[in-house]
Design an enzyme around this catalytic site. Structure first.
Site, PDB file in Angstrom:
ATOM      1  N   LEU A   1       0.032  20.461 -22.784  1.00 15.04           N
ATOM      2  CA  LEU A   1       0.731  20.150 -21.544  1.00 15.04           C
ATOM      3  C   LEU A   1       2.225  19.926 -21.788  1.00 15.04           C
ATOM      4  CD1 LEU A   1      -1.722  17.531 -19.957  1.00 15.04           C
ATOM      5  CD2 LEU A   1      -1.548  19.986 -19.462  1.00 15.04           C
ATOM      6  N   SER A   2       3.011  20.132 -20.751  1.00 10.34           N
ATOM      7  CA  SER A   2       4.420  19.749 -20.796  1.00 10.34           C
ATOM      8  C   SER A   2       4.487  18.251 -21.091  1.00 10.34           C
ATOM      9  CB  SER A   2       5.063  20.049 -19.431  1.00 10.34           C
ATOM     10  OG  SER A   2       6.399  19.628 -19.422  1.00 10.34           O
ATOM     11  N   GLY A   3       5.288  17.860 -22.063  1.00 11.71           N
ATOM     12  CA  GLY A   3       5.411  16.445 -22.396  1.00 11.71           C
ATOM     13  C   GLY A   3       4.410  15.956 -23.427  1.00 11.71           C
ATOM     14  N   ALA A   4       3.522  16.830 -23.896  1.00 16.89           N
ATOM     15  CA  ALA A   4       2.522  16.384 -24.884  1.00 16.89           C
ATOM     16  C   ALA A   4       3.149  16.147 -26.252  1.00 16.89           C
ATOM     17  CB  ALA A   4       1.393  17.408 -24.996  1.00 16.89           C
ATOM     18  N   GLY A   5       4.288  16.805 -26.507  1.00 18.38           N
ATOM     19  CA  GLY A   5       4.956  16.620 -27.801  1.00 18.38           C
ATOM     20  C   GLY A   5       5.149  17.904 -28.586  1.00 18.38           C
ATOM     21  N   LYS A   6       4.891  19.047 -27.972  1.00 18.10           N
ATOM     22  CA  LYS A   6       4.992  20.331 -28.673  1.00 18.10           C
ATOM     23  C   LYS A   6       6.387  20.545 -29.268  1.00 18.10           C
ATOM     24  CE  LYS A   6       4.019  22.899 -25.054  1.00 18.10           C
ATOM     25  NZ  LYS A   6       4.018  21.818 -24.058  1.00 18.10           N
TER      26      LYS A   6
ATOM     27  N   SER B   1       1.399  27.650 -22.561  1.00 17.50           N
ATOM     28  CA  SER B   1       0.366  28.698 -22.722  1.00 17.50           C
ATOM     29  C   SER B   1      -1.008  28.193 -22.275  1.00 17.50           C
ATOM     30  CB  SER B   1       0.328  29.253 -24.150  1.00 17.50           C
ATOM     31  OG  SER B   1       0.558  28.290 -25.151  1.00 17.50           O
TER      32      SER B   1
HETATM   33  S1  ADX Z   1       3.916  28.436 -19.481  1.00 20.28           S
HETATM   34  O1  ADX Z   1       2.838  27.965 -18.590  1.00 20.28           O
HETATM   35  O2  ADX Z   1       4.503  29.711 -19.030  1.00 20.28           O
HETATM   36  O3  ADX Z   1       3.495  28.473 -20.890  1.00 20.28           O
HETATM   37  P1  ADX Z   1       6.376  27.144 -20.272  1.00 20.28           P
HETATM   38  O4  ADX Z   1       6.053  26.391 -21.504  1.00 20.28           O
HETATM   39  O5  ADX Z   1       7.074  28.457 -20.407  1.00 20.28           O
HETATM   40  O6  ADX Z   1       5.050  27.295 -19.373  1.00 20.28           O
HETATM   41  O7  ADX Z   1       7.307  26.245 -19.336  1.00 20.28           O
HETATM   42  C1  ADX Z   1       6.931  24.931 -19.076  1.00 20.28           C
HETATM   43  C2  ADX Z   1       8.137  24.078 -18.675  1.00 20.28           C
HETATM   44  O8  ADX Z   1       8.575  24.446 -17.389  1.00 20.28           O
HETATM   45  C3  ADX Z   1       7.736  22.628 -18.598  1.00 20.28           C
HETATM   46  O9  ADX Z   1       8.085  21.965 -19.791  1.00 20.28           O
HETATM   47  C4  ADX Z   1       8.509  22.092 -17.426  1.00 20.28           C
HETATM   48  O10 ADX Z   1       9.743  21.579 -17.874  1.00 20.28           O
HETATM   49  C5  ADX Z   1       8.815  23.298 -16.585  1.00 20.28           C
HETATM   50  N1  ADX Z   1       7.997  23.462 -15.354  1.00 20.28           N
HETATM   51  C6  ADX Z   1       8.506  23.654 -14.119  1.00 20.28           C
HETATM   52  N2  ADX Z   1       7.538  23.858 -13.217  1.00 20.28           N
HETATM   53  C7  ADX Z   1       6.354  23.793 -13.896  1.00 20.28           C
HETATM   54  C8  ADX Z   1       4.982  23.937 -13.500  1.00 20.28           C
HETATM   55  N3  ADX Z   1       4.630  24.206 -12.235  1.00 20.28           N
HETATM   56  N4  ADX Z   1       4.031  23.801 -14.451  1.00 20.28           N
HETATM   57  C9  ADX Z   1       4.385  23.540 -15.729  1.00 20.28           C
HETATM   58  N5  ADX Z   1       5.653  23.398 -16.157  1.00 20.28           N
HETATM   59  C10 ADX Z   1       6.649  23.536 -15.247  1.00 20.28           C
END
Ligand code: ADX
Length: 214
Positions: free
Chosen positions: A17-22, A90
């Protein structure tokens, strides 16, 4: 100078997830690989979306396009002996598997699942306030809130960033890379402020690359 001590490239693919620490652990790994004299590069979700994937949104189709683009570049780098680090959310298993198959034509693929619960991230690690907006319904299709995240079934490594410190996660990752034959010394070589610049706080150059000399 080779990417690994046996000379072949590999790709460490962080998912979560976004913010998990990747990004935090990816950056720490970047410095560790650099310190070993290896050629390395990071393809970070937020960074790629300012460049290679500029204009793409967050529908399944756009996310898949984003991941396949990252996978394409990662394969080129891996093929050329670079230790390639990718860290987009991803979220879709099938798309990650497609990228794995592609990259494995050129080198090893190490799938690292970076896990933290949504509530923890929303309460304590939401510097951009995106989770709060998503939970309030102001942003739609936010991964982990109202959009799917499919965790890997058999990752090479799972990092639980609720339980582990970034340093502990890094050590487990270095141990894994050592066990798989990609680095010859799992002892962390980088200490102090250069180790990582903070949570998803990658410093970027104008071209979107991770800044040199931190
Ligand atoms: S992915 O789903 O296509 O792999 P990716 O890693 O490129 O996502 O982008 C994620 C980043 O976009 C998050 O860290 C966040 O800052 C931003 N973001 C904006 N809208 C969304 C959303 N609807 N879902 C997830 N991330 C979002």
């Amino acid at each position: 100078m080779s990417a690994t001590f046996d000379g072949s490239g590999f790709c460490v693919w962080f998912t979560g997830l976004s913010g998990a620490g990747k990004s935090t652990i990816a950056e720490m790994l970047f410095h560790e690989l650099r310190a070993r004299g290896m050629r390395t590069e990071i393809l970070d979700g937020d960074v790629v979306r300012q460049n290679l994937s500029k204009g793409l949104g967050f529908s399944k189709e756009d996310r898949d396009t984003n991941i396949l683009r990252i996978g394409f570049v990662a394969e080129l780098l891996t093929r050329n002996g670079v230790a390639t680090i990718c860290c987009p959310i991803s979220p879709y298993r099938e798309t990650r598997d497609a990228v794995r198959t592609q990259i494995q034509k050129s080198g090893a693929f190490i799938d690292v699942f970076v896990h933290a619960p949504v509530q923890e991230i929303a309460d304590h690690r939401d510097p951009k306030g995106l989770y709060k907006k998503a939970i309030a319904g102001e942003i739609k299709n936010f991964t982990g809130v109202d959009d799917p995240y499919e965790p890997p079934l058999e990752p090479e490594l799972m990092l639980d960033t609720m339980v582990e410190s970034p340093e502990e996660s890094l050590q487990r990752l270095l141990d894994t890379l050592h066990r798989l034959g990609h680095i010859d010394d799992p002892t962390p070589l980088v200490a102090g402020p250069k180790q990582h610049s903070g949570f998803t706080d990658l410093r970027l150059t104008g071209s979107g690359h991770v800044a040199e000399g931190r």
